[in-house]
Write a protein that holds these residues in place. Structure first.
Motif, PDB file in Angstrom:
ATOM      1  N   VAL A 199      -7.353 -95.576  34.581  1.00 27.18           N
ATOM      2  CA  VAL A 199      -8.088 -94.516  35.014  1.00 27.18           C
ATOM      3  C   VAL A 199      -8.708 -95.332  36.759  1.00 27.18           C
ATOM      4  N   GLY A 200      -8.495 -97.111  36.760  1.00 22.47           N
ATOM      5  CA  GLY A 200      -8.201 -98.202  37.923  1.00 22.47           C
ATOM      6  C   GLY A 200      -7.302 -98.323  38.338  1.00 22.47           C
ATOM      7  N   HIS A 201      -6.219 -98.444  37.613  1.00 21.95           N
ATOM      8  CA  HIS A 201      -4.583 -97.923  38.013  1.00 21.95           C
ATOM      9  C   HIS A 201      -4.821 -96.662  38.949  1.00 21.95           C
ATOM     10  N   THR A 202      -4.635 -95.681  38.232  1.00 24.04           N
ATOM     11  CA  THR A 202      -4.636 -94.427  39.133  1.00 24.04           C
ATOM     12  C   THR A 202      -5.409 -93.807  40.213  1.00 24.04           C
ATOM     13  N   LYS A 203      -6.550 -93.867  39.045  1.00 23.72           N
ATOM     14  CA  LYS A 203      -7.261 -93.372  40.382  1.00 23.72           C
ATOM     15  C   LYS A 203      -8.600 -94.236  41.367  1.00 23.72           C
ATOM     16  N   ARG A 210     -13.533 -93.164  37.093  1.00 25.07           N
ATOM     17  CA  ARG A 210     -14.028 -94.742  36.089  1.00 25.07           C
ATOM     18  C   ARG A 210     -15.861 -94.323  35.501  1.00 25.07           C
ATOM     19  N   LYS A 211     -16.458 -93.830  36.520  1.00 20.24           N
ATOM     20  CA  LYS A 211     -17.427 -93.612  35.775  1.00 20.24           C
ATOM     21  C   LYS A 211     -17.750 -92.599  34.612  1.00 20.24           C
ATOM     22  N   THR A 212     -16.899 -91.739  34.633  1.00 17.74           N
ATOM     23  CA  THR A 212     -17.008 -90.524  33.423  1.00 17.74           C
ATOM     24  C   THR A 212     -16.296 -91.529  32.731  1.00 17.74           C
ATOM     25  N   ILE A 213     -15.278 -92.276  32.332  1.00 22.70           N
ATOM     26  CA  ILE A 213     -14.666 -93.254  31.276  1.00 22.70           C
ATOM     27  C   ILE A 213     -15.474 -94.171  31.120  1.00 22.70           C
ATOM     28  N   ILE A 214     -16.589 -94.753  31.611  1.00 19.78           N
ATOM     29  CA  ILE A 214     -17.075 -95.257  31.429  1.00 19.78           C
ATOM     30  C   ILE A 214     -18.245 -95.172  30.318  1.00 19.78           C
ATOM     31  N   GLN A 215     -18.656 -93.858  30.615  1.00 17.89           N
ATOM     32  CA  GLN A 215     -19.761 -93.017  29.532  1.00 17.89           C
ATOM     33  C   GLN A 215     -18.686 -92.598  28.731  1.00 17.89           C
ATOM     34  N   GLN A 216     -18.293 -92.603  28.561  1.00 19.76           N
ATOM     35  CA  GLN A 216     -16.695 -92.021  27.391  1.00 19.76           C
ATOM     36  C   GLN A 216     -16.945 -93.825  26.546  1.00 19.76           C
ATOM     37  N   ILE A 217     -16.998 -94.192  27.001  1.00 16.63           N
ATOM     38  CA  ILE A 217     -16.920 -95.842  26.323  1.00 16.63           C
ATOM     39  C   ILE A 217     -17.890 -95.851  25.471  1.00 16.63           C
ATOM     40  N   ASP A 218     -19.612 -96.025  26.847  1.00 14.90           N
ATOM     41  CA  ASP A 218     -20.437 -95.865  26.034  1.00 14.90           C
ATOM     42  C   ASP A 218     -20.550 -94.992  24.445  1.00 14.90           C
ATOM     43  N   ARG A 219     -20.293 -93.244  24.741  1.00 17.62           N
ATOM     44  CA  ARG A 219     -20.815 -92.820  23.966  1.00 17.62           C
ATOM     45  C   ARG A 219     -19.814 -94.043  22.577  1.00 17.62           C
ATOM     46  N   THR A 220     -18.742 -93.653  23.263  1.00 16.07           N
ATOM     47  CA  THR A 220     -17.500 -94.116  21.691  1.00 16.07           C
ATOM     48  C   THR A 220     -18.447 -96.139  21.057  1.00 16.07           C
ATOM     49  N   ILE A 221     -19.251 -96.423  21.649  1.00 15.28           N
ATOM     50  CA  ILE A 221     -19.826 -97.557  21.867  1.00 15.28           C
ATOM     51  C   ILE A 221     -21.461 -97.046  20.393  1.00 15.28           C
ATOM     52  N   GLY A 222     -21.929 -95.769  20.743  1.00 13.91           N
ATOM     53  CA  GLY A 222     -22.928 -95.369  20.315  1.00 13.91           C
ATOM     54  C   GLY A 222     -22.343 -94.426  18.509  1.00 13.91           C
ATOM     55  N   TYR A 223     -20.863 -94.228  18.781  1.00 13.10           N
ATOM     56  CA  TYR A 223     -20.393 -93.873  17.005  1.00 13.10           C
ATOM     57  C   TYR A 223     -19.859 -94.851  16.581  1.00 13.10           C
ATOM     58  N   LEU A 224     -19.749 -95.905  16.588  1.00 15.42           N
ATOM     59  CA  LEU A 224     -19.371 -97.597  16.293  1.00 15.42           C
ATOM     60  C   LEU A 224     -20.538 -97.628  15.501  1.00 15.42           C
TER      61      LEU A 224
END
Length: 437
Positions: A199-203, A210-224
């Protein structure tokens, strides 16, 4: 007599402990290394990230880490997993290339090409396996190569057209890795995600996506973290979360004049090989006898710095590379390189000088061997390797990092206040023993 025996037993136990490191006396913990490609050091500062915030409380956070030159995916990841500078491990670009045949392969097609990765430097997977541990690579660059006949115990290779941002798949990958640890007794797993780089490259790094994908990463860390608890790994699994490089906004017309190198020299006439349409970093092989002419011409081009390979600053750790071509070009921050005409479409990119803050990246760590609520000063990513060897209790291969840079993060680090010095305890107990006798 009974009291004498009990005291002597205590003294004996302390003396045994003094004879070997306490980490060796404890059970060996497992290690998960996760890389989120292109996660710039400050990406979580303008987004609500409760799980990343909690990691800073429950573990270690570095202010930022500095990737090696080159600030690209393959070179940087291989520095992390080998602890060697790029000039030593020779993965000198994302693209696999051959200056004689003019071969150029994109990053994902290099992942299984052992001739690109196997240059005499052993990655951590192989070093750990040679000392009896079980390892796996899940999409991690370099994990699918054959190292002089040795391969990683288990490998998942990222497909060429693999979607980067499927959150359901991200969770499934975590579930699979947790089973490897809990059911198959793997000791080391490296897990790679292609975001937020894509997303950093394309947008661009400033786009709302980019903020949306960081929130997704944060949820993934919570899931981990929930998955770690569900698999009863909280007391035996250390986790390091990092990245390979940052990201910056690319400067484009009409705001700036974009770099077109063919304006300053005739590439067709003067060069026999080039990779120049690739973000902030370019390489070039001049025709025989034309190196000085090429260097002089590029020295007149704006918004870039050109180096002869043998004159590259020592801090780059590139000059000793045998694979790197004779001319290296680095764009000023945000100025991508175009060879003959503008073909570049990315809104954001990397490959720029690793001293630029936009190229810095993240570091988080938690688990039984890490201190809690510890903020580390910045450090170079090359020092992650000896830290991982310490966590796995293995002897490292030759490397350029230093454990002294990171050992303060550990619960039982040599200078910490969390362990009573044996040198003080031992004379006291010996004195008590003689008194009792």
């Amino acid at each position: 007599m009974k009291m004498r025996l009990e005291v002597l037993l205590v003294v004996t136990a302390v003396m045994c402990a003094a004879g070997k490191p306490l980490s060796k006396a404890a059970a060996r913990n497992k290690l998960l290394l996760i890389s989120f490609d292109g996660f710039r050091w400050d990406y979580d500062q303008d987004v609500d990230t409760p799980n990343l915030d909690q990691l800073a409380v429950d573990g270690v956070k570095a202010k930022y880490i500095t990737p090696p030159m080159l600030t690209m995916t393959s070179p940087s990841h291989f520095t992390t997993i080998t602890g060697r500078w790029v000039e030593d491990h020779e993965v000198v670009h994302n693209m696999m290339f051959n200056t004689s045949t003019n071969l150029k392969l994109p990053h994902k097609l290099t992942l299984t090409k052992s001739q690109w990765w196997d240059n005499g430097v052993l990655p951590l997977w192989i070093t750990a396996q040679n000392q009896g541990l079980k390892t796996a690579s899940f999409y991690f660059p370099g994990g699918a190569a054959n190292y002089s006949g040795q391969v990683v115990n288990r490998v998942m290779v990222e497909p060429f057209n693999h979607p980067n941002a499927n959150e359901t798949e991200w969770r499934q990958n975590i579930d699979m890795v947790m089973r490897w640890f809990s059911e198959e007794d793997f000791h080391l797993v490296t897990l790679y995600y292609g975001e937020p780089d894509n997303v950093g490259h394309t947008k661009g790094p400033d786009h709302p996506d980019r903020k949306t994908i960081i929130q997704q990463i944060d949820r993934t860390i919570g899931y981990l973290r929930k998955a770690i608890d569900q698999h009863n790994l909280a007391d035996s699994l250390n986790v390091i979360i990092s990245s390979d490089h940052g990201m910056t906004t690319i400067k484009k017309r009409p705001l700036v004049d974009e770099i077109i190198l063919n304006k300053y020299l005739n590439l067709l006439k003067l060069a026999s090989f080039e990779i120049l349409d690739y973000g902030g970093f370019g390489i070039l092989t001049p025709q025989p006898g034309k190196e000085q002419e090429v260097f002089d011409a590029l020295s007149n081009a704006p918004n870039l710095t050109v180096y002869k390979k043998n004159e590259i600053p020592e801090s780059f750790h590139l000059a000793k590379s045998e694979r790197l071509p004779p001319i290296v070009v680095v764009g000023d921050l945000g100025f991508n390189l175009n060879s003959r005409f503008i073909v570049y479409v990315n809104k954001g990119d990397h490959g720029f000088h690793n001293g630029e803050m936009d190229m810095k990246t993240i570091f988080r760590a938690f688990g039984p061997d890490f201190r809690r609520n510890f903020l580390s000063e910045p450090f170079d990513s090359i020092h992650i390797y000896p830290l991982m060897c310490k966590l796995l209790q293995i002897e490292p291969a030759p490397h350029n990092g230093s454990l002294t840079v990171t050992e303060e993060m550990l619960q039982l680090h040599s200078g910490g206040s969390q362990r009573a010095p044996v040198s003080v305890a031992l004379p006291l107990l010996m004195l008590l023993t003689f008194s009792a006798l």
